[in-house]
Scaffold this motif. Structure first.
Motif: not given
Ligand code: MG
Ligand code: PEP
Length: 582
Positions: A334, A337, A362, A433, A435, A459, A469
């Motif tokens: 990935r 992030d 982000r 992803m 999310e 997420d 979260r």
């Molecule tokens: Mg995530």
């Protein structure tokens, strides 16, 4: 004996002495001193008392000059307290006769006064408790001086109890000595919690205020299965947990040995179980547990705690190490992030003004803004892909434009590598992803533009249910079993199946075994989980039939509230695999 309940985020039991890191990261190094050290320890205490008094006098002067006499008076009261002969005599007495260390004695006495004030039932007096804590911190700062402990320099096994641990601090915990940790703040899927899983140490977060009652050195039990912290356990409890620790270790070892080979349901359907990793060395944990590959490699952890850019070679070496460890099994890398709670020192400036970091700059947004960062990583991924079955995945995508931009930059990187004659693979599968709710809602359209989906429930839940979260204050609003989440998962699985692209769930929801029959019943055949959950997932899958899983999914669709879904799934899990809850 003090018992606190919090959110269990990494399983297992651990027993050991407390190392307390308050908000100010204080560590009380030892509880007792030897008899012949009493005189020198008392001298140290006197020096610290003098130092603390001088500091308070200075604060009193400053406050009076700049804010007015009445503010200076606050510190005058502190001074009076710290010079109170009775209070000092009590601390001295504990050092002289009980051989407490001065740090422990000072903390013990001031905390006892604080508790007494709190218990008087008078609101005004209860407020003064903070003054006592302030004094305690001040005195400890002077006492500890250069002895202020650093987590990195541990020499003895400890249980870390902290107000909070940032992901970088957690990442640096020394697994040889830190047996477990528990924090006052934090949520079920905070990155600190996820890292605890990566380190494979029991952990509990979101305990609420409890450090004020602890000085450090007390015996602590961390029950990472039940989410319980027990401080100063009585002899019977301690014996019970020592036995439970042995049993739990034995059961895990049994599960591990049964966990080799593929995960196939009783009616012959193969379910792929991959591992989620943060550090290259975790690939070995996945291999040992016969995971089907790496379903999520969170590469941003290469940056955390670092104050410099990572070079293409550093990326490349890390990726090659992972790919070579798992052989011909897939590795989903990935892209970075970064942002929210994962901010490396060198990029702090980018995020400094964020009012709401989870909704701010982000992840893929950072990469699309800092193309050098992005291109460096993409080059390394394409080069490492020569060594095995590498796939690239973009996180936190929220629009088709982002997918198109990211793919365009990937094409540029391909051209550059080609021009430069650098060995690389061009046909690396590209996934995203899922999310952000906008992607789940339009999954059909996104499915036409990518090679695979991976559902990031961590997420997806926070953005769908508007519940941070990492914030225990809203933990009750953050729920994987919420019918809205299940509906979104269903939509994404259907879209993926219509478009004939694979879909995985890589959020923590799939590491929570009670959800596994449901996810399979919803049509998932790929799950990516924290490495230590791989054996237990395989065990559940081998006890399941697809027919039963589909019946479970159909039944769950009738429930209107998350609590009913959860208790139903818990009951079903017990029937399918009684050992799964451990
Ligand atoms: Mg995530
Ligand atoms: C997720 O959001 O579910 C996920 C797997 O990504 P992360 O936990 O790293 O945000």
């Amino acid at each position: 004996m003090l018992v606190k309940r919090g959110i269990a985020v990494s399983p297992g039991l651990a027993i050991g002495p407390a190392l307390v890191l308050g908000a100010d990261v204080f560590r009380i190094p030892e509880r007792f001193v030897s008899v012949d050290a009493v005189d020198s320890e008392l001298a140290r205490l006197n020096l610290a008392l003098d130092g603390a008094c001088r500091e308070i006098e200075q604060n009193e002067r400053l406050a009076a000059e700049h804010l007015g006499e009445q503010y200076g008076a606050i510190f005058a009261a502190h001074l009076q307290l710290l010079r109170d002969p009775k209070l000092v005599a009590e601390i001295v007495d504990l050092v002289t006769h009980k051989h407490f260390s001065p740090e422990y004695a000072a903390s013990f006495v001031l905390k006892r006064y604080a508790r007494q004030l709190q218990n008087l039932g008078n609101k005004y007096l209860a407020e003064r408790v903070h003054d006592l804590f302030d004094l305690e911190r001040n005195l400890l700062r002077h006492l500890l001086g250069e002895r202020r402990g650093e987590l990195e320099h541990l020499t003895e096994p400890v249980i870390v109890l902290a107000h909070n641990l940032t992901p970088s601090e957690t990442a640096k915990l020394n697994r040889n000595f830190v047996r477990a940790f528990a924090t006052e703040v934090g949520g079920h899927t905070s990155h600190t919690a996820i890292l605890a899983g990566a380190l494979e140490i029991p952990a509990i977060v979101g305990l609420g205020t409890f450090l004020t009652d602890i000085s450090g050195g007390e015996t602590v039990i961390i029950d990472g299965d039940q989410g319980e912290v027990i401080i100063d356990p009585d002899a019977a409890t301690l014996a019970e947990y020592h036995e439970a620790e042995t049993t739990s270790r034995r059961k895990r070892a049994q599960l591990r040995s049964r966990g080799q080979g593929e995960a196939v349901t009783q009616d012959g359907v193969r379910i792929h179980v991959y591992g989620n990793i943060e550090f290259p060395e975790e690939a070995e944990h996945c291999r040992e547990r016969a995971a089907d590959g790496i379903g999520l490699y969170r590469t941003e952890f290469l940056y955390l705690g670092e104050h410099k850019e990572r070079s293409e070679e550093e990326h490349y070496e890390a990726y090659c190490r992972v790919v070579k460890t798992v052989g011909d099994r897939p590795v989903v890398i990935r892209t970075l992030d970064l942002g929210a709670d994962k901010v490396p020192g060198m990029l702090k400036h980018m995020f400094a003004d964020a009012m709401n970091p989870e909704l701010g700059l982000r992840s893929i947004r950072v990469c699309l803004q800092d193309l050098t960062l992005f291109r460096t990583q993409l080059r390394a991924i394409l080069r490492a892909a020569v060594e095995g079955d590498v796939r690239v995945m973009f996180p936190l995508v929220s629009s088709l434009t982002e997918v198109r931009q990211a793919r365009m930059i990937l094409r540029d990187v391909v051209e550059d590598l080609e021009d430069q004659g650098v060995p690389f693979r061009r046909d690396v599968p590209v996934g995203i992803m899922v999310e952000v709710p906008s992607v789940a809602i339009r999954a059909e359209e996104f499915a036409r533009e990518v090679d695979f989906f991976s559902i990031g429930t961590n997420d997806l839940i926070q953005y769908t249910l508007a519940a941070d979260r990492s914030d225990p204050a809203v933990a009750k609003y953050y729920n994987s079993a919420d019918p809205a989440i299940l509906k979104l998962i269903r939509m994404v699985v259907t879209a993926a199946s219509d478009a004939r692209i694979p879909v995985t769930v890589c959020g923590q929801m799939s590491s929570d075994v009670k959800f596994v029959p449901l996810l399979i019943g919803l049509g998932l055949r790929h799950l990516s989980v924290t490495p230590q959950a791989v054996p237990v997932l395989k065990d559940v899958i081998r006890n399941l039939t697809i027919t039963r899983a589909e019946e479970i999914a159909a039944r769950v669709a009738d429930f209107e509230v998350a609590r009913d879904v959860e208790s139903y799934l818990r009951g079903e899990l017990k029937k399918i695999s009684p050992d799964a809850g451990l």
